[in-house]
Write an enzyme that holds these catalytic residues in place. Structure first.
Site, PDB file in Angstrom:
ATOM      1  N   LYS A 151      14.231   5.490 -10.421  1.00 43.29           N
ATOM      2  CA  LYS A 151      13.196   5.249  -9.502  1.00 43.29           C
ATOM      3  C   LYS A 151      13.400   3.945  -8.997  1.00 43.29           C
ATOM      4  O   LYS A 151      13.264   3.762  -7.539  1.00 43.29           O
ATOM      5  CB  LYS A 151      12.017   5.159 -10.303  1.00 43.29           C
ATOM      6  CG  LYS A 151      10.672   5.127  -9.502  1.00 43.29           C
ATOM      7  CD  LYS A 151       9.329   5.161 -10.144  1.00 43.29           C
ATOM      8  CE  LYS A 151       8.213   5.220  -9.128  1.00 43.29           C
ATOM      9  NZ  LYS A 151       6.859   4.933  -9.564  1.00 43.29           N
ATOM     10  N   ARG A 173       9.172   2.939  -3.040  1.00 46.12           N
ATOM     11  CA  ARG A 173       9.043   1.423  -3.106  1.00 46.12           C
ATOM     12  C   ARG A 173      10.492   0.492  -3.115  1.00 46.12           C
ATOM     13  O   ARG A 173      10.447  -0.469  -2.624  1.00 46.12           O
ATOM     14  CB  ARG A 173       8.243   1.112  -4.499  1.00 46.12           C
ATOM     15  CG  ARG A 173       7.634  -0.287  -4.571  1.00 46.12           C
ATOM     16  CD  ARG A 173       6.503  -0.303  -5.328  1.00 46.12           C
ATOM     17  NE  ARG A 173       5.424   0.462  -5.206  1.00 46.12           N
ATOM     18  CZ  ARG A 173       4.887   1.571  -5.891  1.00 46.12           C
ATOM     19  NH1 ARG A 173       5.768   1.953  -6.783  1.00 46.12           N
ATOM     20  NH2 ARG A 173       3.977   2.058  -5.367  1.00 46.12           N
ATOM     21  N   ASP A 183       0.875  -1.203   0.161  1.00 51.43           N
ATOM     22  CA  ASP A 183       0.136   0.048  -0.070  1.00 51.43           C
ATOM     23  C   ASP A 183       0.793   1.248   0.043  1.00 51.43           C
ATOM     24  O   ASP A 183       1.872   1.402   0.660  1.00 51.43           O
ATOM     25  CB  ASP A 183      -0.785  -0.072   1.078  1.00 51.43           C
ATOM     26  CG  ASP A 183      -1.988   0.826   1.062  1.00 51.43           C
ATOM     27  OD1 ASP A 183      -2.921   0.528   0.190  1.00 51.43           O
ATOM     28  OD2 ASP A 183      -2.337   1.881   2.011  1.00 51.43           O
ATOM     29  N   PHE A 235       4.457   6.298 -12.889  1.00 49.47           N
ATOM     30  CA  PHE A 235       3.040   6.176 -13.012  1.00 49.47           C
ATOM     31  C   PHE A 235       2.373   7.214 -12.052  1.00 49.47           C
ATOM     32  O   PHE A 235       3.158   7.689 -11.291  1.00 49.47           O
ATOM     33  CB  PHE A 235       2.661   4.776 -12.961  1.00 49.47           C
ATOM     34  CG  PHE A 235       2.627   4.121 -11.532  1.00 49.47           C
ATOM     35  CD1 PHE A 235       3.728   3.578 -11.108  1.00 49.47           C
ATOM     36  CD2 PHE A 235       1.573   4.111 -10.599  1.00 49.47           C
ATOM     37  CE1 PHE A 235       4.021   3.143  -9.987  1.00 49.47           C
ATOM     38  CE2 PHE A 235       1.810   3.525  -9.272  1.00 49.47           C
ATOM     39  CZ  PHE A 235       2.874   3.011  -8.965  1.00 49.47           C
ATOM     40  N   GLY A 236       0.968   7.033 -11.803  1.00 54.13           N
ATOM     41  CA  GLY A 236       0.368   7.947 -10.815  1.00 54.13           C
ATOM     42  C   GLY A 236       0.750   9.474 -10.797  1.00 54.13           C
ATOM     43  O   GLY A 236       0.797  10.067 -11.662  1.00 54.13           O
ATOM     44  N   TYR A 237       1.531   9.894  -9.674  1.00 48.20           N
ATOM     45  CA  TYR A 237       1.589  11.207  -9.425  1.00 48.20           C
ATOM     46  C   TYR A 237       3.158  11.616  -9.840  1.00 48.20           C
ATOM     47  O   TYR A 237       3.673  12.599  -9.716  1.00 48.20           O
ATOM     48  CB  TYR A 237       1.522  11.573  -8.014  1.00 48.20           C
ATOM     49  CG  TYR A 237       0.120  11.200  -7.445  1.00 48.20           C
ATOM     50  CD1 TYR A 237      -0.705  12.333  -7.675  1.00 48.20           C
ATOM     51  CD2 TYR A 237      -0.351  10.287  -6.678  1.00 48.20           C
ATOM     52  CE1 TYR A 237      -2.137  12.360  -7.155  1.00 48.20           C
ATOM     53  CE2 TYR A 237      -1.439  10.091  -6.461  1.00 48.20           C
ATOM     54  CZ  TYR A 237      -2.416  11.072  -6.525  1.00 48.20           C
ATOM     55  OH  TYR A 237      -3.749  11.012  -6.115  1.00 48.20           O
ATOM     56  N   ASP A 238       3.984  10.524 -10.425  1.00 48.39           N
ATOM     57  CA  ASP A 238       5.361  10.770 -10.831  1.00 48.39           C
ATOM     58  C   ASP A 238       5.432  11.939 -11.625  1.00 48.39           C
ATOM     59  O   ASP A 238       6.535  12.578 -11.722  1.00 48.39           O
ATOM     60  CB  ASP A 238       5.764   9.462 -11.556  1.00 48.39           C
ATOM     61  CG  ASP A 238       6.041   8.425 -10.694  1.00 48.39           C
ATOM     62  OD1 ASP A 238       5.972   8.846  -9.317  1.00 48.39           O
ATOM     63  OD2 ASP A 238       6.265   7.171 -10.878  1.00 48.39           O
TER      64      ASP A 238
HETATM   65  P1  ITT Z   1      -3.728  -1.769  -5.412  1.00 48.22           P
HETATM   66  O1  ITT Z   1      -4.477  -1.313  -4.072  1.00 48.22           O
HETATM   67  O2  ITT Z   1      -4.684  -3.029  -6.036  1.00 48.22           O
HETATM   68  O3  ITT Z   1      -2.375  -2.297  -4.787  1.00 48.22           O
HETATM   69  P2  ITT Z   1      -3.923   0.717  -6.160  1.00 48.22           P
HETATM   70  O4  ITT Z   1      -3.111   1.485  -7.088  1.00 48.22           O
HETATM   71  O5  ITT Z   1      -5.039   1.071  -5.650  1.00 48.22           O
HETATM   72  O6  ITT Z   1      -3.547  -0.542  -6.067  1.00 48.22           O
HETATM   73  P3  ITT Z   1      -3.004   1.988  -3.373  1.00 48.22           P
HETATM   74  O7  ITT Z   1      -4.297   1.862  -2.931  1.00 48.22           O
HETATM   75  O8  ITT Z   1      -1.702   1.566  -2.701  1.00 48.22           O
HETATM   76  O9  ITT Z   1      -2.529   0.971  -4.789  1.00 48.22           O
HETATM   77  O10 ITT Z   1      -2.847   3.396  -3.777  1.00 48.22           O
HETATM   78  C1  ITT Z   1      -1.514   4.195  -4.047  1.00 48.22           C
HETATM   79  C2  ITT Z   1      -1.851   5.361  -4.930  1.00 48.22           C
HETATM   80  O11 ITT Z   1      -0.773   6.003  -4.932  1.00 48.22           O
HETATM   81  C3  ITT Z   1      -1.696   5.021  -6.562  1.00 48.22           C
HETATM   82  O12 ITT Z   1      -3.061   4.778  -7.122  1.00 48.22           O
HETATM   83  C4  ITT Z   1      -1.042   5.994  -7.167  1.00 48.22           C
HETATM   84  O13 ITT Z   1      -1.901   6.985  -7.478  1.00 48.22           O
HETATM   85  C5  ITT Z   1      -0.099   6.526  -5.898  1.00 48.22           C
HETATM   86  N1  ITT Z   1       1.250   6.113  -5.964  1.00 48.22           N
HETATM   87  C6  ITT Z   1       1.805   5.018  -5.218  1.00 48.22           C
HETATM   88  N2  ITT Z   1       3.047   4.861  -5.458  1.00 48.22           N
HETATM   89  C7  ITT Z   1       3.230   5.550  -6.538  1.00 48.22           C
HETATM   90  C8  ITT Z   1       4.480   5.825  -7.312  1.00 48.22           C
HETATM   91  O14 ITT Z   1       5.419   4.826  -7.200  1.00 48.22           O
HETATM   92  N3  ITT Z   1       4.317   6.698  -8.326  1.00 48.22           N
HETATM   93  C9  ITT Z   1       3.277   7.588  -8.583  1.00 48.22           C
HETATM   94  N4  ITT Z   1       2.183   7.331  -7.714  1.00 48.22           N
HETATM   95  C10 ITT Z   1       2.071   6.548  -6.852  1.00 48.22           C
END
Ligand code: ITT
Length: 298
Positions: A167, A173, A66, A144-147
């Site tokens: 990364k 991570r 998480d 991905f995500g907020y990167d």
């Molecule tokens: P699972 O719960 O199925 O593992 P998830 O994407 O919903 O997948 P999380 O509940 O852990 O995962 O949410 C983490 C969020 O935080 C994720 O959706 C991204 O938006 C952000 N995040 C986590 N790690 C990141 C990373 O390495 N780079 C960018 N954004 C990240």
């Protein structure tokens, strides 16, 4: 080592496979993951791992992860709610930039919590964080995500611009994965000491098989003692010759399996590199996990 990652996020599985050398990480295919109701990353990561443990019937190693982003100006939010703040990618970034519109203090950090359960349900965990700030606009295509809007401390570029190699070395991570490997290593060393450190006749036989049967074992045998114990050796660290200690241990973890642990420690023991060779008792190497500083040349 094979493990199921209990996550619907394919990016996490790809990153973790690079971060856990020698591990084969396969996402757990399930469409009925329980909702994330924990108040901490640990509770949510553990919940995912427990779901995977039940789903695989305890037959496999499972990992739950998480993670989230904590922004100081948002009182540490979205934090554990990061995945539910807005859909991942452009919508989440747009909301974050909107919420920070006109805000000067943009300090933030990423957090990752990993929980690993063995087939027997024994738990090991690792936590990592990466401090930085939120950029004024998205830049870059990696990660991905907020990167695209996260600029780590000491950098001018976003994680998405710095790319996957950066990364893999520095992310929250990556730090959590190293902490997890160190915790697993410590747990294995406890098993080693419980087995008498490899001095009994079976351990001696297994070590002999390891150092003679495979090319990799024979290569390692040029630098490590062939019986459990330590000896002085010389390593080449960045062009300098340094005095070091090379140690060999073996643990008989299952009737047919063993782990050979080889450690090189140098600079008075402050730096070390450890190889964990998961082998059959006939000396065949099944997988290798490495932990610690980059190994110098022997
Ligand atoms: P699972 O719960 O199925 O593992 P998830 O994407 O919903 O997948 P999380 O509940 O852990 O995962 O949410 C983490 C969020 O935080 C994720 O959706 C991204 O938006 C952000 N995040 C986590 N790690 C990141 C990373 O390495 N780079 C960018 N954004 C990240």
């Amino acid at each position: 080592m094979k493990a199921k990652l209990c996550s619907r996020n394919a990016h996490k599985a790809r990153e973790l496979e690079r971060l856990l050398p020698g591990w084969e990480i396969e996402p757990l295919a399930a469409d009925d993951y329980p909702p994330e109701t924990g108040g901490t990353y640990y509770e949510n990561a553990r919940g995912k791992a427990l779901f995977g443990h039940a789903r695989t019937g305890g037959g496999e190693w499972v990992i739950g992860e998480d993670s989230g982003i904590e922004v100081a100006a948002l009182d540490g939010g979205p934090g554990v709610e990061s995945a539910r703040y807005a859909p991942e990618g452009a919508p989440a970034i747009a909301r974050l930039l909107r919420d920070l519109d006109g805000v000067a203090g943009r300090e933030a950090r990423y957090v990752s919590e990993l929980v690993c359960l063995s087939p027997a349900g024994e738990e090991t965990r690792g936590t990592g964080a990466l401090a930085g700030r939120i950029a004024l606009e998205p830049r870059g295509t990696g990660g991905f995500g907020y990167d695209p809007v996260f600029v780590p401390d000491g950098e001018e570029r976003t994680v998405a611009e710095l790319g996957d190699e950066w990364k893999d070395r520095n992310s929250h991570r990556a730090r959590a994965a190293r902490a997890l490997l160190a915790a697993l290593a410590a747990a294995l060393l406890l098993v080693v000491s419980a087995c008498g450190g490899g001095t009994d006749p079976t351990s001696k036989r297994v070590l002999h098989a390891f150092f003679t049967q495979s090319p990799r074992g024979r290569t390692m045998g040029e630098r490590f003692p062939h019986a459990a114990g330590s000896r002085g050796c010389q390593l080449h660290d960045g062009g300098k010759v340094v005095q070091a200690t090379c140690s060999t241990e073996v643990s008989l973890v299952k009737p047919s399996r063993a782990v050979v642990t080889l450690t090189e420690a140098w600079n008075h023991g402050s730096a070390a590199h450890t190889w964990f060779f998961f082998i059959t008792r006939s000396g065949v190497i099944e997988s290798v996990v490495q932990e610690g500083s980059a190994p110098p040349a022997s």
